[in-house]
Design an enzyme around this catalytic site. Structure first.
Site, mmCIF file in Angstrom:
data_model
loop_
_atom_site.group_PDB
_atom_site.id
_atom_site.type_symbol
_atom_site.label_atom_id
_atom_site.label_comp_id
_atom_site.label_asym_id
_atom_site.label_seq_id
_atom_site.Cartn_x
_atom_site.Cartn_y
_atom_site.Cartn_z
ATOM 1 N N ASN A 1 -22.131 -3.713 -7.890
ATOM 2 C CA ASN A 1 -21.929 -2.395 -7.293
ATOM 3 C C ASN A 1 -23.207 -1.576 -7.149
ATOM 4 O O ASN A 1 -23.165 -0.354 -7.132
ATOM 5 C CB ASN A 1 -20.926 -1.595 -8.137
ATOM 6 C CG ASN A 1 -19.557 -2.233 -8.157
ATOM 7 O OD1 ASN A 1 -19.170 -2.913 -7.223
ATOM 8 N ND2 ASN A 1 -18.827 -2.030 -9.231
ATOM 9 N N SER B 1 -15.264 -5.574 -8.704
ATOM 10 C CA SER B 1 -14.420 -6.159 -9.752
ATOM 11 C C SER B 1 -13.031 -6.478 -9.233
ATOM 12 O O SER B 1 -12.369 -7.408 -9.711
ATOM 13 C CB SER B 1 -14.277 -5.188 -10.926
ATOM 14 O OG SER B 1 -15.351 -5.296 -11.817
ATOM 15 N N ASP C 1 -12.492 -11.643 -18.914
ATOM 16 C CA ASP C 1 -12.634 -10.199 -18.767
ATOM 17 C C ASP C 1 -12.430 -9.497 -20.110
ATOM 18 O O ASP C 1 -12.882 -10.007 -21.143
ATOM 19 C CB ASP C 1 -11.622 -9.705 -17.724
ATOM 20 C CG ASP C 1 -12.170 -8.578 -16.887
ATOM 21 O OD1 ASP C 1 -12.285 -7.453 -17.418
ATOM 22 O OD2 ASP C 1 -12.486 -8.791 -15.703
ATOM 23 N N HIS D 1 -9.418 -3.086 -17.721
ATOM 24 C CA HIS D 1 -10.103 -3.766 -16.622
ATOM 25 C C HIS D 1 -9.495 -5.139 -16.326
ATOM 26 O O HIS D 1 -9.130 -5.442 -15.183
ATOM 27 C CB HIS D 1 -11.587 -3.897 -16.964
ATOM 28 C CG HIS D 1 -12.454 -4.334 -15.829
ATOM 29 N ND1 HIS D 1 -12.700 -5.655 -15.547
ATOM 30 C CD2 HIS D 1 -13.148 -3.618 -14.906
ATOM 31 C CE1 HIS D 1 -13.520 -5.739 -14.502
ATOM 32 N NE2 HIS D 1 -13.807 -4.509 -14.103
#
Length: 419
Positions: free
Chosen positions: A223, A288, A81, A129
């Site tokens: 998404n 996520s 990530d 994130h």
């Protein structure tokens, strides 16, 4: 698969739900989020807001029962990530920096140094994130908050290969996956997908190598579901990857969650509380944060059943998910993950989930026997009727006889009194 000469190297995007305004600025900008309604905008500081309650995504799980089966001890979960900030106190003991890495290039395509690249161990995160993702998996319990990771004894391998400017690519993701294989990860979480329409051959090969090394690979579905788009995303669509959609508080697909026949299961992805850099918590939305929820469950299952294959662990999670229809659904896959059932209905490994698992069917009534002539029940009823009639007749006869006898006696007394 495209020939190597014809392939491009697609950029990566994190599967955080981004508002239209944020997308106008950059596809990879992480949205500002708040821990609860009315709270100040989330910022990264040591005095950041701490969530005092228990998030709804954890309230749906009996953690005592879950952790009575497994806490993920000994499991290494690679979080590929934007890095994982170890200064958040709930992550300090959860992350092993010695296993981490940073695969962001030191310079961009124009030759300019990449700002805020961070250290070489992947333990800095200017975006936040990766720190949120890691917290959902393995954040340690802490006084003053009900938030905790689903696998609080698992270890996070922080692998940084993306940032807010989109410098991560399929090529850097490939390198990150191979690093996770080298460090003997048990689970890999990838909360990103490629923006290219075609799958990348090298990325596919890296995923296959991870699966061959007995690593469970979990990836977010994406998404782009608001417009009903059902295109495949990668690496989620590769065979063997457990692709995760987002569900809401009603166990239904979140409106933004990417549908498709590649979706394996769904998991909470709305108002997801998790850790942020420096300290404290914020909420966010997106597949996520559904993927690490499932990655945490995978770590729990593998810790309890270390000899199970990635396919068997994925099938176990799919088999025990909460379903509303038989079989697989293109919106939420096999259903919404149920961590407790995944850890308790596990007496033997399976390779493929059953279409009827998790559903309750009413039993059909037993058909009546075909009887030619009078049944025993009918005969009994007939005899009972005869007895009842006979008793009635007897009672009536007795009553009539008594009346006649009484009248006879009255007439005899009347005659005697006249004489």
């Amino acid at each position: 698969m495209l020939p190597k000469a014809e392939r491009t190297t697609p950029a990566l995007r994190r599967t955080t739900l981004v508002t239209a305004a944020a997308m106008a600025a950059t596809l990879l900008a992480a949205p500002a989020a708040t821990a609860d309604p009315g709270a100040d905008q989330c910022t990264f500081s040591k005095t950041n807001h701490k969530y005092s309650g228990t998030p709804w995504a954890l309230q749906r799980v009996n953690l005592d029962e879950l952790w009575g089966e497994s806490k993920g001890k000994g499991m290494k979960v690679a979080v590929i990530d934007t890095g994982v900030d170890t200064s958040n106190p709930q992550l300090t003991a959860a992350v092993n920096p010695s296993l981490g890495a940073n695969f962001l290039p030191k310079k961009d395509k124009k030759g300019q140094p990449i700002e805020d690249r961070g250290n070489e161990k992947g333990t800095t995160d200017t975006v936040g994130h990766g720190t949120r993702v890691a917290g959902i998996i393995a954040a340690r319990p802490m006084e003053g908050t009900g938030f905790v990771g689903l696998a609080p004894e698992a270890t996070i391998i922080p692998i940084k290969q993306n940032d807010a400017e989109g410098h991560g690519t399929a090529a850097s993701l490939v390198t990150a996956i191979r690093h996770a294989i080298k460090e003997k990860a048990d689970v890999i979480n990838i909360s990103q997908d490629t923006t290219g329409a075609a799958p990348d051959e090298d990325l596919h090969r890296a995923v296959e190598d991870a699966l061959a090394a007995d690593i469970v690979v979990v990836a977010s579905a994406g998404n782009d579901g608001l417009d009903g788009n059902s295109k495949k995303t990668y690496p989620a669509s590769y065979e063997g990857v457990l692709a995760v959609a987002a569900s809401d508080r009603n166990n239904e697909r979140a409106a933004f969650s990417q549908p498709g026949d590649f979706v394996g299961v769904a998991a909470p992805g709305v108002d997801m509380i998790s850790t942020v850099p420096k300290g404290g918590h914020c909420s966010d939305n997106g597949t996520s944060f559904s993927a690490p929820y499932v990655a945490g469950v995978a770590a729990l299952v593998k810790a309890k059943h270390p000899k199970w294959t990635p396919r068997q662990i994925a099938a176990q999670i799919e088999q025990t998910a909460e379903r509303s229809i038989p079989g697989r659904d293109r919106l939420v896959g096999w259903g919404v993950v149920d961590p407790v059932r995944a850890l308790t209905e596990d007496d033997h490994p399976i390779e493929t989930p059953r279409p009827d698992a998790g559903l309750t069917h009413a039993e059909a009534p037993t058909p009546a026997e075909l009887t030619l002539g009078e049944t025993p029940q009918e005969r009994t009823a007939r005899f009972a009727t005869y007895v009842a009639v006979a008793v009635a007749v007897l009672v009536a006869g007795l009553s009539g006889g008594a009346v006649a006898l009484r009248d006879a006696r009255r007439r005899r007394r009347a005659l005697e009194s006249r004489t």
